[in-house]
Write an enzyme that holds these catalytic residues in place. Structure first.
Site, PDB file in Angstrom:
ATOM      1  N   ARG A  73      10.195  11.271  -2.281  1.00 18.52           N
ATOM      2  CA  ARG A  73      11.184  10.406  -1.628  1.00 18.52           C
ATOM      3  C   ARG A  73      10.832  10.268  -0.149  1.00 18.52           C
ATOM      4  NH1 ARG A  73      17.028  11.685   0.523  1.00 18.52           N
ATOM      5  NH2 ARG A  73      17.621   9.585   1.096  1.00 18.52           N
ATOM      6  N   HIS A 118      17.269   5.499   6.946  1.00 21.65           N
ATOM      7  CA  HIS A 118      17.577   6.922   7.145  1.00 21.65           C
ATOM      8  C   HIS A 118      17.750   7.159   8.651  1.00 21.65           C
ATOM      9  CE1 HIS A 118      17.095  11.115   5.203  1.00 21.65           C
ATOM     10  NE2 HIS A 118      17.458  11.349   6.451  1.00 21.65           N
ATOM     11  N   GLU A 163      23.154   8.713   3.550  1.00 21.32           N
ATOM     12  CA  GLU A 163      24.287   9.396   4.174  1.00 21.32           C
ATOM     13  C   GLU A 163      25.068   8.547   5.180  1.00 21.32           C
ATOM     14  OE1 GLU A 163      22.764  13.071   5.772  1.00 21.32           O
ATOM     15  OE2 GLU A 163      22.481  13.912   3.792  1.00 21.32           O
ATOM     16  N   ASN A 305      23.221  14.154  -1.887  1.00 20.70           N
ATOM     17  CA  ASN A 305      22.619  15.131  -0.975  1.00 20.70           C
ATOM     18  C   ASN A 305      23.600  16.292  -0.852  1.00 20.70           C
ATOM     19  OD1 ASN A 305      20.691  13.163  -0.623  1.00 20.70           O
ATOM     20  ND2 ASN A 305      21.111  12.820   1.556  1.00 20.70           N
ATOM     21  N   TYR A 307      24.179  20.303   0.335  1.00 22.54           N
ATOM     22  CA  TYR A 307      23.645  21.443   1.084  1.00 22.54           C
ATOM     23  C   TYR A 307      24.506  22.692   1.026  1.00 22.54           C
ATOM     24  CZ  TYR A 307      19.886  18.667   3.075  1.00 22.54           C
ATOM     25  OH  TYR A 307      18.756  17.903   3.228  1.00 22.54           O
ATOM     26  N   GLU A 373      18.654  15.223  -2.045  1.00 17.41           N
ATOM     27  CA  GLU A 373      18.322  16.224  -1.019  1.00 17.41           C
ATOM     28  C   GLU A 373      19.052  17.514  -1.332  1.00 17.41           C
ATOM     29  OE1 GLU A 373      18.987  15.306   3.154  1.00 17.41           O
ATOM     30  OE2 GLU A 373      18.195  13.282   2.856  1.00 17.41           O
TER      31      GLU A 373
HETATM   32  C1  GBH Z   1      20.519  15.810   5.780  1.00 17.02           C
HETATM   33  O1  GBH Z   1      21.909  15.679   6.040  1.00 17.02           O
HETATM   34  C2  GBH Z   1      19.721  14.635   6.351  1.00 17.02           C
HETATM   35  O2  GBH Z   1      19.688  13.555   5.438  1.00 17.02           O
HETATM   36  C3  GBH Z   1      18.287  15.044   6.667  1.00 17.02           C
HETATM   37  O3  GBH Z   1      17.661  14.023   7.401  1.00 17.02           O
HETATM   38  C4  GBH Z   1      18.275  16.348   7.417  1.00 17.02           C
HETATM   39  O4  GBH Z   1      16.989  16.715   7.823  1.00 17.02           O
HETATM   40  C5  GBH Z   1      18.884  17.389   6.504  1.00 17.02           C
HETATM   41  O5  GBH Z   1      20.209  17.038   6.264  1.00 17.02           O
HETATM   42  C6  GBH Z   1      18.951  18.786   7.079  1.00 17.02           C
HETATM   43  O6  GBH Z   1      19.871  18.891   8.110  1.00 17.02           O
HETATM   44  O7  GBH Z   1      25.847  20.140  13.232  1.00 17.02           O
HETATM   45  O8  GBH Z   1      27.693  21.514  12.511  1.00 17.02           O
HETATM   46  O9  GBH Z   1      28.029  19.159  12.891  1.00 17.02           O
HETATM   47  C7  GBH Z   1      22.678  16.728   5.502  1.00 17.02           C
HETATM   48  C8  GBH Z   1      24.172  16.596   5.745  1.00 17.02           C
HETATM   49  C9  GBH Z   1      25.927  16.699   7.297  1.00 17.02           C
HETATM   50  C10 GBH Z   1      24.336  18.435   7.293  1.00 17.02           C
HETATM   51  C11 GBH Z   1      26.347  17.067   8.694  1.00 17.02           C
HETATM   52  C12 GBH Z   1      24.730  18.828   8.710  1.00 17.02           C
HETATM   53  C13 GBH Z   1      26.393  18.623  10.430  1.00 17.02           C
HETATM   54  C14 GBH Z   1      26.732  20.010  10.783  1.00 17.02           C
HETATM   55  N1  GBH Z   1      24.536  17.028   7.064  1.00 17.02           N
HETATM   56  N2  GBH Z   1      26.099  18.461   9.000  1.00 17.02           N
HETATM   57  S1  GBH Z   1      27.101  20.211  12.475  1.00 17.02           S
END
Ligand code: GBH
Length: 479
Positions: A73, A118, A163, A305, A307, A373
């Site tokens: 991707r 992105h 996102e 996505n 996490y 992701e």
């Molecule tokens: C992804 O977003 C992105 O698509 C990707 O580009 C990135 O590299 C990857 O995450 C890893 O970070 O800083 O405490 O406000 C993931 C979703 C939502 C995760 C917002 C981080 C912010 C936390 N993201 N969140 S904070």
């Protein structure tokens, strides 16, 4: 235990890996601008060079092959293809670059999944209002048409926007992503709305012009944590967890998969908060117009996505200022038993993925799902033998197999974030998400596999050999 044809992938995005920020008449993007403002990014770093994938693509391809990926991707840089964001001027060298990437992948039996957007809007379009301007949807649709036309003979899996939640909230409310706006409680809803409109227009274009001939599938990548009540026996906590889901996943999933409109609980919470804080005027959450292409049904699969997870309770309506958070009125906590990856937001909760997938199946009418992701970061001293990340991938993939086998979720593929260490937005190069280490201290930018990358490669190769065995078995049964 995964179905035949399961996609085993890794993901990257253009700004995070390509570098070549001014190469061959690429136009500037909002991240080029943002990184130049002091204090925005860790150590004032930027993606000018990043992994230099613009020149070192062959090295990336070697990594992809070393992992045995079936899918890769990547995202296209809008400003590399269309330097001023419009189809008036096409940058042929940008087209050549992505043609080579796509052709090389296919020649190695790796299928591309391509994201159109992105986070890296052409600066020229930001100067015209960016995602807050309603015109952006038409400009995006033209860009999408250009990409379908140019690459769609070979690309069969498309993500329009990555996102929208992050662009809307981090970019226009928190100001920690480009374009760095802090218009709390207003701009994020407008941006999210325009992103949905843009996505839907591109999906309709694909359906009416390209689908028949190209036979691909189009969706948008929605990020969401799994949210559950802090106290599962407490009604307020249950309602708070539902609100958190509605304001994250639901914000984009309801219009596209469920009703064609925002979740009721989101609409009523926003209006109630406007009322309470004395905000006058039309609703801060825009309405979809009947004169425009419909939003409902504009996704051929669900792209998730995922996490991390949170436990949720009400915040108690104490917020005195407008923001999406005060509308949502929740407090999200990390369970003390969940390990932290090194990044404060990234608590490791593999079974949250399984629960979220079950929720998606139950509430969105069992869509086909790709995990576009999922990953785990390394912060601090470099460890090539990253045992914690090995554990993370093993347990996440085991939860995923339970989602498929036991819960009957129609999962079609999994993309690890990320193929290699890269520019981690506001965290710059201080946070490493790669399956491959990238040596940013030397101009060669060598890529070396982490133990977790090897672990992932082993999982993929085991899957492939199991598939071969069962194919042979079913053949000999037929004979
Ligand atoms: C992804 O977003 C992105 O698509 C990707 O580009 C990135 O590299 C990857 O995450 C890893 O970070 O800083 O405490 O406000 C993931 C979703 C939502 C995760 C917002 C981080 C912010 C936390 N993201 N969140 S904070």
């Amino acid at each position: 235990m995964f179905p035949p044809g399961f996609a085993w992938g890794a993901a990257t995005s253009a700004y995070q890996i390509e570098g070549g920020w001014q190469a061959d008449s690429k136009g500037p993007s909002i991240w080029d601008t943002f990184c130049r403002e002091k204090g925005r990014v860790f150590d004032d770093q930027n993606g000018d060079f990043a992994c230099n994938s613009y020149e070192l693509w062959e090295k990336d391809l070697e990594c992809i092959q070393q992992l045995g990926l079936t899918h890769y991707r990547l995202s296209l840089s809008w400003a590399r293809l269309l330097p001023d964001g419009t189809t008036q001027h096409v940058n042929k060298r940008g087209v050549q670059y992505y043609n080579k990437v796509i052709d090389d992948l296919l020649a190695c039996d790796v299928l591309p999944m391509v994201t159109l957007y992105h986070f890296d809007l052409p600066q020229a379009l930001q100067d015209r209002g960016g995602w807050t301007s309603p015109d952006i949807a038409i400009l995006f649709d033209k860009y999408a048409n250009f990409c379908f036309q140019t690459f769609g003979d070979r690309v069969k899996l498309w993500i329009t926007i990555n996102e929208p939640y992050v662009c809307a909230k981090l970019g226009h409310e928190d100001g920690i992503h480009a374009p760095g706006l802090k218009e709390k409680g207003t701009a994020p809803y407008v941006v999210g709305h325009n992103m949905l409109r843009a996505h839907a227009m591109a999906w309709h274009s694909y359906s009416s012009v390209y689908r028949e001939k190209q036979g691909g599938a189009v969706s948008l990548a929605i990020n969401s944590d799994w949210f559950e009540p802090l106290d599962p026996g407490c009604d307020e906590d249950i309602a708070a967890a539902a609100r958190a889901l509605a304001f994250t996943l639901g914000w984009f999933a309801w219009p596209v998969f469920v009703t064609g409109d925002y979740p009721e609980v989101m609409k009523s919470a926003i209006d109630a908060q406007s009322e309470k804080l004395g905000y006058r005027g039309t609703s801060r959450l825009p309405r979809f117009s009947e004169d425009e292409p419909t939003i409902l049904g504009t996704a051929d699969f669900f792209a998730l996505n995922y996490y991390t997870s949170r436990k949720v309770k009400p915040r108690g309506g104490c917020e005195k200022t407008l923001s999406t958070k005060s509308d949502q009125d929740t407090e999200e906590v990390v369970d003390p038993s969940w390990p932290i990856s090194g990044l404060s937001w990234l608590a490791v909760v593999p079974d949250g993925l399984r629960k979220l997938l079950k929720y998606i199946k139950d509430t969105l009418s069992s869509p086909a799902v790709y995990i576009t992701e999922n990953g785990f970061s390394q912060v601090g001293p470099l460890q090539m033998k990253d045992v914690h990340r090995c554990e993370f991938y093993k347990s996440t993939i085991s939860e995923l197999s339970k989602a498929v086998q036991e819960d009957g979720v129609d999962v079609r593929g999994y993309f690890a974030w990320s193929l290699m260490d890269n520019f981690e937005w506001a965290d710059g190069f201080s946070v490493r998400f790669g399956l491959f280490h990238v040596d940013f201290s030397h101009a060669e930018l060598n890529r070396n596999i982490y133990q977790s990358g090897q672990e992932y490669a082993n999982i993929i190769s085991k899957y492939k050999s199991d598939q071969r065995k069962s194919e042979q078995l079913s053949k000999s049964n037929v004979d």
